[in-house]
Design an enzyme around this catalytic site. Structure first.
Site, short mmCIF file in Angstrom:
data_model
loop_
_atom_site.label_atom_id
_atom_site.label_comp_id
_atom_site.label_asym_id
_atom_site.label_seq_id
_atom_site.Cartn_x
_atom_site.Cartn_y
_atom_site.Cartn_z
N LYS A 1 1.63 12.85 -1.30
CA LYS A 1 0.60 11.90 -1.73
C LYS A 1 -0.78 12.55 -1.71
O LYS A 1 -1.60 12.35 -2.61
CB LYS A 1 0.60 10.71 -0.76
CG LYS A 1 0.58 9.36 -1.44
CD LYS A 1 0.74 8.24 -0.44
CE LYS A 1 2.04 7.50 -0.67
NZ LYS A 1 2.17 6.32 0.19
N PRO B 1 -4.83 0.68 -11.40
CA PRO B 1 -5.50 1.99 -11.30
C PRO B 1 -5.41 2.51 -9.87
O PRO B 1 -5.42 1.73 -8.93
CB PRO B 1 -6.95 1.68 -11.67
CG PRO B 1 -7.11 0.21 -11.49
CD PRO B 1 -5.76 -0.41 -11.71
N ASP B 2 -5.29 3.82 -9.72
CA ASP B 2 -5.25 4.41 -8.38
C ASP B 2 -6.68 4.78 -7.99
O ASP B 2 -7.24 5.78 -8.46
CB ASP B 2 -4.34 5.64 -8.37
CG ASP B 2 -4.06 6.10 -6.95
OD1 ASP B 2 -5.02 6.16 -6.15
OD2 ASP B 2 -2.89 6.36 -6.63
N LYS C 1 -0.51 -23.17 -14.27
CA LYS C 1 0.57 -22.93 -13.32
C LYS C 1 1.91 -22.73 -14.05
O LYS C 1 2.23 -23.51 -14.95
CB LYS C 1 0.66 -24.13 -12.35
CG LYS C 1 1.61 -23.91 -11.22
CD LYS C 1 1.65 -25.12 -10.31
CE LYS C 1 2.75 -24.93 -9.28
NZ LYS C 1 3.20 -26.20 -8.73
N LYS D 1 -2.93 12.80 -5.06
CA LYS D 1 -4.18 12.04 -5.19
C LYS D 1 -5.41 12.93 -5.03
O LYS D 1 -6.52 12.51 -5.35
CB LYS D 1 -4.20 10.91 -4.16
CG LYS D 1 -3.03 9.93 -4.36
CD LYS D 1 -3.19 8.67 -3.57
CE LYS D 1 -1.97 7.79 -3.72
NZ LYS D 1 -2.32 6.38 -3.94
N ASN E 1 0.08 -8.25 0.12
CA ASN E 1 0.83 -7.57 1.19
C ASN E 1 0.26 -8.00 2.54
O ASN E 1 -0.65 -8.81 2.62
CB ASN E 1 0.76 -6.05 1.00
CG ASN E 1 -0.67 -5.58 0.92
OD1 ASN E 1 -1.43 -5.70 1.87
ND2 ASN E 1 -1.07 -5.06 -0.24
N PHE F 1 -5.33 6.74 3.35
CA PHE F 1 -4.40 6.27 4.38
C PHE F 1 -3.06 6.01 3.72
O PHE F 1 -2.99 5.20 2.80
CB PHE F 1 -4.91 4.96 5.02
CG PHE F 1 -5.68 5.19 6.28
CD1 PHE F 1 -6.96 5.71 6.25
CD2 PHE F 1 -5.10 4.91 7.51
CE1 PHE F 1 -7.67 5.93 7.41
CE2 PHE F 1 -5.80 5.12 8.69
CZ PHE F 1 -7.08 5.64 8.64
N ASP G 1 0.10 -1.91 -5.89
CA ASP G 1 0.34 -0.90 -6.93
C ASP G 1 0.45 -1.53 -8.32
O ASP G 1 0.07 -0.92 -9.31
CB ASP G 1 1.63 -0.14 -6.61
CG ASP G 1 1.46 0.74 -5.38
OD1 ASP G 1 0.32 1.19 -5.15
OD2 ASP G 1 2.45 0.95 -4.66
N1 CTP Z 1 -4.59 3.54 -3.12
C1 CTP Z 1 -5.57 3.30 -4.03
N2 CTP Z 1 -5.27 2.68 -5.20
C2 CTP Z 1 -4.01 2.30 -5.46
C3 CTP Z 1 -2.99 2.54 -4.53
C4 CTP Z 1 -3.31 3.16 -3.34
O1 CTP Z 1 -6.73 3.64 -3.76
N3 CTP Z 1 -3.75 1.70 -6.61
C5 CTP Z 1 -4.93 4.26 -1.87
C6 CTP Z 1 -4.82 3.47 -0.60
O2 CTP Z 1 -6.04 2.81 -0.30
C7 CTP Z 1 -4.50 4.55 0.43
C8 CTP Z 1 -3.70 5.56 -0.37
O3 CTP Z 1 -4.01 5.33 -1.73
O4 CTP Z 1 -5.64 5.21 0.88
C9 CTP Z 1 -2.22 5.53 -0.18
O5 CTP Z 1 -1.75 4.22 -0.39
P1 CTP Z 1 -0.19 3.93 -0.35
O6 CTP Z 1 0.02 2.48 -0.62
O7 CTP Z 1 0.40 4.52 0.87
O8 CTP Z 1 0.30 4.82 -1.55
P2 CTP Z 1 0.72 4.49 -3.01
O9 CTP Z 1 -0.06 5.31 -3.95
O10 CTP Z 1 0.65 3.04 -3.25
O11 CTP Z 1 2.21 5.02 -3.04
P3 CTP Z 1 3.59 4.30 -2.65
O12 CTP Z 1 3.35 2.80 -2.73
O13 CTP Z 1 4.53 4.79 -3.67
O14 CTP Z 1 3.92 4.76 -1.27
#
Ligand code: CTP
Length: 421
Positions: free
Chosen positions: A352, A313-314, A295, A356, A210, A338, A285
């Site tokens: 969120k 993983p989140d 390749k 979380k 990204n 964030f 994500d």
């Molecule tokens: N984050 C994380 N691990 C992930 C995805 C997100 O730690 N796999 C954290 C980011 O570092 C940030 C927060 O979660 O602090 C929110 O990230 P964001 O991209 O806005 O949220 P997502 O959970 O990815 O939700 P969406 O893409 O559906 O908006």
């Protein structure tokens, strides 16, 4: 407001070739709104002229101890008292020796002897002189006296020698100067910060990623370091120089980022986990379910292709879940996320935060002008677990970071009691 605006800085210059770099330092500080009083030693005037100093500072050069026009003839005492900061750059071996001895044989050493506030010194000399036991003794003495050193750095000298002795770059001196002026409200605290994008490989040459530049996380790391915190910065691929003093951990994928943060967040045999986690990283994500060894080739005639993805993983949710587990430090821990949003930022941000389980969520409308990926500014709304909402105006990321560190500092020193009225 700009940090340097209205600050009065005395810049002492010693007699070394690096004095030309000090002109750039002066220019940067002046552009940022600081008042600069240049105080060269007589030897420094062999390398820079009074005219160049005066033109850059817009102020008379002070180079004589006894000036008939100075009030009471006590210019050195006034300067030592009035200035917010004294920077000595370059500090030659001779100047360090005179400072360590407490000599007062020119205006600069006299005002340094009268000085009680912060002094930052940027040495510059031949590596053999820097390594000499006499210089080592002088540096130790000055450090014990509270003088703060920045550099010297390793590299090629003007004399052709290689080694440690080059004056720190103006931008580095500026950061050291700023730290010298920042109250140490986070001393003894260890902060874990994630920053930048992650890269999820499809094959050896392609990846999903990204637009994150890492700037927001970088500014937060700098603000925390200025406040005296220890910083563990876990970051994806970025092009920014490492913040001075941060412990940097470069990773690529989300899973590598998770592997790097877990031992920093949980107690290890060596030390307790970090006190605060601020997760600014734009973690991908999803990752390609299969990472090909070779390749991926397009077969002839193919018009469409499908890529299968697996959820990553989140990291934020995992750290938040573990934050309740007491560390050996016994301190309450704080987790900040964030949220990057493009629509209904408050609704999505609140959802969120709840999902979380973090303590604070900085919501960032990345579709708004001047806010989001790659910009130097950000419009953030901070929400807390207690429902508190604080919309911040569009600010330079540096100021968003300062505010966030201030909020976290307040939370550390006055922890809220969730669930109590
Ligand atoms: N984050 C994380 N691990 C992930 C995805 C997100 O730690 N796999 C954290 C980011 O570092 C940030 C927060 O979660 O602090 C929110 O990230 P964001 O991209 O806005 O949220 P997502 O959970 O990815 O939700 P969406 O893409 O559906 O908006």
């Amino acid at each position: 407001m700009n940090f340097w605006y209205g600050k009065h800085i005395v810049i002492g210059l010693g007699g070394g070739i690096a004095a030309y770099k000090t002109l750039e330092l002066i220019r940067t500080l002046r552009t940022a709104g600081a008042r600069i009083t240049p105080v060269p030693t007589p030897a420094a005037l062999h390398f820079v002229t009074p005219l160049s100093l005066q033109a850059l500072c817009g102020e008379r050069v002070r180079d004589a101890l006894f000036l008939p026009e100075a009030p009471d003839g006590m210019d050195h005492i006034q300067l030592a008292r009035q200035a917010d900061l004294v920077i000595v750059a370059p500090a030659t071996a001779d100047l360090l020796a005179r400072m360590a001895q407490g000599l007062a044989d020119d205006l600069l050493t006299t005002l340094l002897l009268a000085r009680r506030g912060p002094v930052v010194v940027a040495p510059a000399m031949n590596p053999a002189m820097w390594e000499h036991p006499a210089t080592r003794r002088n540096v130790t003495t000055l450090q014990e006296d509270g003088v703060q050193f920045i550099g010297p750095e390793a590299g090629a000298m003007a004399c052709g020698d290689e080694g440690i002795g080059r004056m720190a770059a103006p931008v580095t001196i500026l950061e050291a100067a700023r730290r010298a002026l920042t109250p140490k409200t986070l001393t003894g605290r260890r902060l874990l910060i994630t920053a930048g994008p992650t890269r999820e490989a499809m094959d050896p040459v392609r990846f999903i990623s990204n637009h994150s530049s890492g700037k927001m996380g970088w500014e937060i790391a700098l603000a925390a370091l200025r406040a005296g915190a220890e910083v563990e910065l876990v970051h994806g691929p970025v092009t920014l120089p490492a913040p001075m003093g941060a412990c940097c951990h470069a990773v690529d994928s989300a899973r590598a980022m998770l592997d790097a943060v877990v031992p920093l967040w949980l107690d290890t045999t060596d030390r307790p986990g970090c006190d605060v986690a601020i997760l600014t990283a734009a973690v991908a994500d999803f990752r390609p379910t299969e990472q090909r060894q070779n390749k991926i080739k397009k077969s002839s005639g193919i018009q469409e292709s499908t890529l299968e993805l697996t959820l990553n993983p989140d990291i934020l949710a995992m750290l938040s879940a573990w934050s309740g587990v007491a560390t050996r430090s016994g301190r309450q821990r704080i987790v900040v996320g964030f949220a990057a949003e493009t629509d209904a930022p408050l609704i999505h941000g609140r959802e969120k935060l709840a999902r979380k389980g973090c303590d604070l969520m900085a919501i960032n409308d990345v579709s708004a002008a001047g806010s989001g990926f790659g910009t130097d500014t950000n419009a953030v709304t901070l929400i807390g677990r207690d429902g508190r909402t604080e919309p911040w105006p569009l600010l330079p990321k540096e100021q968003v970071a300062e505010r966030l560190i201030q909020t976290i500092t307040n939370l550390i020193h006055h922890p809220p009691r969730y669930g109590c009225s």
